[in-house]
Design a protein around this motif. Structure first.
Motif, PDB file in Angstrom:
ATOM      1  N   ILE A 115      37.104  27.423  42.917  1.00  0.00           N
ATOM      2  CA  ILE A 115      36.104  27.878  43.900  1.00  0.00           C
ATOM      3  C   ILE A 115      36.695  28.993  44.763  1.00  0.00           C
ATOM      4  O   ILE A 115      36.035  30.010  45.020  1.00  0.00           O
ATOM      5  CB  ILE A 115      35.599  26.698  44.759  1.00  0.00           C
ATOM      6  N   ALA A 116      37.944  28.833  45.198  1.00  0.00           N
ATOM      7  CA  ALA A 116      38.604  29.887  45.986  1.00  0.00           C
ATOM      8  C   ALA A 116      38.720  31.167  45.169  1.00  0.00           C
ATOM      9  O   ALA A 116      38.498  32.269  45.686  1.00  0.00           O
ATOM     10  CB  ALA A 116      39.981  29.416  46.456  1.00  0.00           C
ATOM     11  N   GLY A 117      39.044  31.042  43.898  1.00  0.00           N
ATOM     12  CA  GLY A 117      39.143  32.211  43.037  1.00  0.00           C
ATOM     13  C   GLY A 117      37.823  32.943  42.909  1.00  0.00           C
ATOM     14  O   GLY A 117      37.766  34.179  43.006  1.00  0.00           O
ATOM     15  N   ILE A 118      36.762  32.188  42.718  1.00  0.00           N
ATOM     16  CA  ILE A 118      35.438  32.791  42.539  1.00  0.00           C
ATOM     17  C   ILE A 118      34.936  33.429  43.837  1.00  0.00           C
ATOM     18  O   ILE A 118      34.394  34.531  43.832  1.00  0.00           O
ATOM     19  CB  ILE A 118      34.428  31.751  42.011  1.00  0.00           C
ATOM     20  N   PHE A 119      35.131  32.737  44.959  1.00  0.00           N
ATOM     21  CA  PHE A 119      34.548  33.209  46.212  1.00  0.00           C
ATOM     22  C   PHE A 119      35.483  34.028  47.103  1.00  0.00           C
ATOM     23  O   PHE A 119      35.041  34.576  48.105  1.00  0.00           O
ATOM     24  CB  PHE A 119      33.954  32.031  46.991  1.00  0.00           C
ATOM     25  N   PHE A 120      36.776  34.108  46.761  1.00  0.00           N
ATOM     26  CA  PHE A 120      37.706  34.968  47.500  1.00  0.00           C
ATOM     27  C   PHE A 120      38.245  36.085  46.609  1.00  0.00           C
ATOM     28  O   PHE A 120      38.079  37.258  46.914  1.00  0.00           O
ATOM     29  CB  PHE A 120      38.878  34.171  48.089  1.00  0.00           C
ATOM     30  N   ALA A 121      38.914  35.696  45.524  1.00  0.00           N
ATOM     31  CA  ALA A 121      39.581  36.704  44.678  1.00  0.00           C
ATOM     32  C   ALA A 121      38.585  37.634  43.998  1.00  0.00           C
ATOM     33  O   ALA A 121      38.763  38.856  44.022  1.00  0.00           O
ATOM     34  CB  ALA A 121      40.460  36.014  43.640  1.00  0.00           C
ATOM     35  N   LEU A 122      37.554  37.089  43.382  1.00  0.00           N
ATOM     36  CA  LEU A 122      36.583  37.927  42.663  1.00  0.00           C
ATOM     37  C   LEU A 122      35.925  38.962  43.568  1.00  0.00           C
ATOM     38  O   LEU A 122      35.915  40.149  43.236  1.00  0.00           O
ATOM     39  CB  LEU A 122      35.535  37.055  41.967  1.00  0.00           C
ATOM     40  N   PRO A 123      35.404  38.590  44.721  1.00  0.00           N
ATOM     41  CA  PRO A 123      34.790  39.618  45.581  1.00  0.00           C
ATOM     42  C   PRO A 123      35.790  40.668  46.075  1.00  0.00           C
ATOM     43  O   PRO A 123      35.455  41.853  46.155  1.00  0.00           O
ATOM     44  CB  PRO A 123      34.213  38.823  46.760  1.00  0.00           C
ATOM     45  N   ILE A 124      37.011  40.264  46.391  1.00  0.00           N
ATOM     46  CA  ILE A 124      38.006  41.226  46.878  1.00  0.00           C
ATOM     47  C   ILE A 124      38.405  42.186  45.765  1.00  0.00           C
ATOM     48  O   ILE A 124      38.367  43.409  45.939  1.00  0.00           O
ATOM     49  CB  ILE A 124      39.238  40.489  47.445  1.00  0.00           C
ATOM     50  N   LEU A 125      38.783  41.624  44.620  1.00  0.00           N
ATOM     51  CA  LEU A 125      39.187  42.479  43.500  1.00  0.00           C
ATOM     52  C   LEU A 125      38.026  43.320  42.997  1.00  0.00           C
ATOM     53  O   LEU A 125      38.197  44.491  42.651  1.00  0.00           O
ATOM     54  CB  LEU A 125      39.746  41.629  42.362  1.00  0.00           C
ATOM     55  N   GLY A 126      36.844  42.721  42.949  1.00  0.00           N
ATOM     56  CA  GLY A 126      35.667  43.447  42.491  1.00  0.00           C
ATOM     57  C   GLY A 126      35.323  44.621  43.383  1.00  0.00           C
ATOM     58  O   GLY A 126      35.017  45.715  42.907  1.00  0.00           O
ATOM     59  N   THR A 127      35.399  44.425  44.682  1.00  0.00           N
ATOM     60  CA  THR A 127      35.117  45.515  45.624  1.00  0.00           C
ATOM     61  C   THR A 127      36.123  46.648  45.457  1.00  0.00           C
ATOM     62  O   THR A 127      35.745  47.817  45.366  1.00  0.00           O
ATOM     63  CB  THR A 127      35.125  44.994  47.071  1.00  0.00           C
ATOM     64  N   ASN A 128      37.402  46.290  45.418  1.00  0.00           N
ATOM     65  CA  ASN A 128      38.424  47.328  45.224  1.00  0.00           C
ATOM     66  C   ASN A 128      38.197  48.075  43.918  1.00  0.00           C
ATOM     67  O   ASN A 128      38.282  49.308  43.878  1.00  0.00           O
ATOM     68  CB  ASN A 128      39.822  46.728  45.229  1.00  0.00           C
ATOM     69  N   ALA A 129      37.932  47.340  42.850  1.00  0.00           N
ATOM     70  CA  ALA A 129      37.752  47.961  41.536  1.00  0.00           C
ATOM     71  C   ALA A 129      36.527  48.878  41.504  1.00  0.00           C
ATOM     72  O   ALA A 129      36.554  49.929  40.865  1.00  0.00           O
ATOM     73  CB  ALA A 129      37.634  46.881  40.459  1.00  0.00           C
ATOM     74  N   LEU A 130      35.478  48.512  42.192  1.00  0.00           N
ATOM     75  CA  LEU A 130      34.292  49.371  42.235  1.00  0.00           C
ATOM     76  C   LEU A 130      34.610  50.721  42.875  1.00  0.00           C
ATOM     77  O   LEU A 130      34.217  51.770  42.369  1.00  0.00           O
ATOM     78  CB  LEU A 130      33.156  48.678  42.985  1.00  0.00           C
ATOM     79  N   PHE A 131      35.337  50.692  43.979  1.00  0.00           N
ATOM     80  CA  PHE A 131      35.684  51.937  44.648  1.00  0.00           C
ATOM     81  C   PHE A 131      36.742  52.732  43.874  1.00  0.00           C
ATOM     82  O   PHE A 131      36.833  53.947  44.021  1.00  0.00           O
ATOM     83  CB  PHE A 131      36.130  51.681  46.094  1.00  0.00           C
ATOM     84  N   GLU A 132      37.528  52.038  43.074  1.00  0.00           N
ATOM     85  CA  GLU A 132      38.514  52.715  42.220  1.00  0.00           C
ATOM     86  C   GLU A 132      37.894  53.191  40.913  1.00  0.00           C
ATOM     87  O   GLU A 132      38.576  53.759  40.086  1.00  0.00           O
ATOM     88  CB  GLU A 132      39.681  51.762  41.917  1.00  0.00           C
ATOM     89  N   ARG A 133      36.614  52.916  40.754  1.00  0.00           N
ATOM     90  CA  ARG A 133      35.854  53.298  39.552  1.00  0.00           C
ATOM     91  C   ARG A 133      36.387  52.624  38.299  1.00  0.00           C
ATOM     92  O   ARG A 133      36.440  53.210  37.226  1.00  0.00           O
ATOM     93  CB  ARG A 133      35.836  54.818  39.351  1.00  0.00           C
ATOM     94  N   LYS A 134      36.787  51.354  38.437  1.00  0.00           N
ATOM     95  CA  LYS A 134      37.269  50.581  37.295  1.00  0.00           C
ATOM     96  C   LYS A 134      36.091  49.873  36.636  1.00  0.00           C
ATOM     97  O   LYS A 134      35.041  49.655  37.241  1.00  0.00           O
ATOM     98  CB  LYS A 134      38.312  49.552  37.737  1.00  0.00           C
ATOM     99  N   SER A 135      36.297  49.473  35.403  1.00  0.00           N
ATOM    100  CA  SER A 135      35.229  48.870  34.604  1.00  0.00           C
ATOM    101  C   SER A 135      35.046  47.390  34.915  1.00  0.00           C
ATOM    102  O   SER A 135      35.888  46.743  35.545  1.00  0.00           O
ATOM    103  CB  SER A 135      35.574  49.015  33.119  1.00  0.00           C
ATOM    104  N   ALA A 136      33.935  46.859  34.407  1.00  0.00           N
ATOM    105  CA  ALA A 136      33.677  45.423  34.522  1.00  0.00           C
ATOM    106  C   ALA A 136      34.763  44.643  33.794  1.00  0.00           C
ATOM    107  O   ALA A 136      35.171  43.560  34.236  1.00  0.00           O
ATOM    108  CB  ALA A 136      32.300  45.083  33.959  1.00  0.00           C
TER     109      ALA A 136
END
Length: 161
Positions: A115-136
């Protein structure tokens, strides 16, 4: 009963490195990760591995330290005493006698770690990756690693009494 178990946190921190060795192995997700990250083997060989693994272990230790409060429910009861079980009222001692080991299993720790991974790590990494223009694919590989890793770390920390 205080909950800081330094041995469990250290073991959980080392488990993050072990999962990483498996997860990012070229036969698992390593090649896909390098491709998604835009990295080559030559670029990866150029890093200071002692510094990288040392800091990775430190960061995993920091995660384990805070994860303990997420996976062990009784830590919440301790926090109500001001964090010092030695000065707590008798009702705290009675509560811990009755419920001190409830939900202290590997399985339950895994649940809360995931649950911590899904609700903490995923949003943090996902946000960074979006701004870095990384893929899904990049987001899923890295977030998947942290979801699995935090699950295992949570299991170790919760079950180790």
């Amino acid at each position: 009963m205080d909950f800081l178990n330094i041995y469990a946190i250290i073991a959980a921190a080392f488990s993050a490195l072990i999962v990483g060795f498996i997860w990012y192995n070229p036969k698992v997700f390593g090649n896909a990760w390098m491709d998604a990250a835009g990295l080559s083997e030559e670029q990866l060989k150029g890093g200071n591995m002692a510094k990288i693994f040392g800091l990775a272990l430190l960061f995993a230790f920091m995660l384990g330290f805070i994860l303990e409060n997420l996976v062990i429910h009784q830590a919440g009861a301790l926090s109500l005493t001001g964090g010092d079980s030695k000065v707590a009222l008798q009702s705290y001692s009675d509560f811990m006698t009755d419920y001190g080991n409830n939900f202290r299993t590997f399985k339950h720790g895994v649940l809360h770690g995931v649950i911590a991974g899904i609700f903490f790590a995923l949003p943090i990494l996902g946000t960074n990756a979006l701004f870095e223009r990384k893929s899904a694919k990049y987001i899923l590989i890295n977030s998947g690693y942290w979801i699995v890793t935090l699950g295992i770390m949570g299991g170790i920390i919760c079950a180790w009494k």
